[in-house]
Design a protein around this motif. Sequence first.
Motif, PDB file in Angstrom:
ATOM      1  N   GLU A 140       0.811  -1.354  -0.072  1.00 46.56           N
ATOM      2  CA  GLU A 140      -0.028  -0.087   0.043  1.00 46.56           C
ATOM      3  C   GLU A 140       0.816   1.177  -0.132  1.00 46.56           C
ATOM      4  OE1 GLU A 140      -2.852  -0.306   3.089  1.00 46.56           O
ATOM      5  OE2 GLU A 140      -3.971  -1.972   2.460  1.00 46.56           O
ATOM      6  N   VAL A 142       0.929   5.648  -2.007  1.00 45.89           N
ATOM      7  CA  VAL A 142       0.251   6.683  -2.604  1.00 45.89           C
ATOM      8  C   VAL A 142       1.133   7.067  -3.902  1.00 45.89           C
ATOM      9  CG1 VAL A 142      -0.532   8.905  -2.763  1.00 45.89           C
ATOM     10  CG2 VAL A 142      -0.801   7.499  -0.603  1.00 45.89           C
ATOM     11  N   ASP A 162      -1.712  -1.899  -5.603  1.00 45.83           N
ATOM     12  CA  ASP A 162      -2.269  -1.319  -4.151  1.00 45.83           C
ATOM     13  C   ASP A 162      -2.104   0.005  -4.141  1.00 45.83           C
ATOM     14  OD1 ASP A 162      -2.937  -4.077  -3.392  1.00 45.83           O
ATOM     15  OD2 ASP A 162      -0.767  -4.546  -2.975  1.00 45.83           O
ATOM     16  N   ALA A 163      -1.622   0.833  -4.830  1.00 40.64           N
ATOM     17  CA  ALA A 163      -1.469   2.272  -4.973  1.00 40.64           C
ATOM     18  C   ALA A 163      -2.838   2.931  -4.826  1.00 40.64           C
ATOM     19  CB  ALA A 163      -0.608   2.455  -5.889  1.00 40.64           C
ATOM     20  N   ARG A 164      -2.810   4.002  -4.177  1.00 45.12           N
ATOM     21  CA  ARG A 164      -3.908   5.040  -4.014  1.00 45.12           C
ATOM     22  C   ARG A 164      -3.442   6.284  -5.107  1.00 45.12           C
ATOM     23  NH1 ARG A 164      -4.682   7.525   0.220  1.00 45.12           N
ATOM     24  NH2 ARG A 164      -2.969   6.702   1.388  1.00 45.12           N
ATOM     25  N   PHE A 165      -4.218   6.448  -6.241  1.00 49.50           N
ATOM     26  CA  PHE A 165      -3.586   7.596  -6.958  1.00 49.50           C
ATOM     27  C   PHE A 165      -4.027   8.875  -6.643  1.00 49.50           C
ATOM     28  CE2 PHE A 165      -3.809   4.688 -11.390  1.00 49.50           C
ATOM     29  CZ  PHE A 165      -3.194   3.811 -10.726  1.00 49.50           C
ATOM     30  N   THR A 234      -6.921  -5.989  -9.472  1.00 48.68           N
ATOM     31  CA  THR A 234      -6.578  -5.550  -8.139  1.00 48.68           C
ATOM     32  C   THR A 234      -6.747  -6.621  -6.908  1.00 48.68           C
ATOM     33  OG1 THR A 234      -7.374  -3.401  -8.959  1.00 48.68           O
ATOM     34  CG2 THR A 234      -7.095  -3.701  -6.543  1.00 48.68           C
TER      35      THR A 234
END
Length: 238
Positions: A140, A142, A162-165, A234
Amino acid sequence: MAPRRRRRSPEESRAELLAAAAGLIRERGPDNVSLRQIAEAAGVAHGLVTHYFGTYAALVREVLRAENDRIEERIRERIRAEQGVPTAAGIMEVLFGTLADERYLRLFVWAEMHADYRGAARPELVELIDAIEAGIRKGEWVAPRAFTSLSMFGGGEIDLRDARFADHEIKVRVFALWGYAEVTVPDDVEVEVKGFGLFGGFDRSAVRRRRGAPRVVISGLALFGGVGTRARATRKVP
């Protein structure tokens, strides 16, 4: 009567042999240097070279390690000068300075063309460069609007599943130099790959259109290396 050779400590003899070997290789090329010539240049008996290194192949490997140490120290100096992680531009400046170093480049390219020497770059150097430019991104995290990854003499991985854009579109610049990098993207995003390969290439397996979906643009340079791309589902959070 031949002049008497001065007595040296084992450490001095070994260091002088490595220096003599590096100098002759730079001047003549690795294929045109012998153990006897290295011994003569260092002013030691031929038997001493085989005592310390055994074979010419082993000696060349030691020269490669010494040159890699020198490049690593150059990068560390850059880190100390900038008091932290260098910018991508800073790393590229060090890189192209390395490519302009005929002594290193000639030896490295020759080694990569001979199976006995291929991959002689120190793993610690690979780990150092990957770490300072986030060459491995997993778990995880960003993903910022734009970031750069450098994989040099080894492998790197960027996993965006697992990245938050940070934005609707993110730009990933990947530099794979005598190495391989892989970018994994979620299968529900739009992907564009427009990197440039010089004696290398970018895989475009992950390219896809997804109208209205988040967008990933992968660019950069593959020099004597490659950048792979793949789309995967995902991972579900338990």
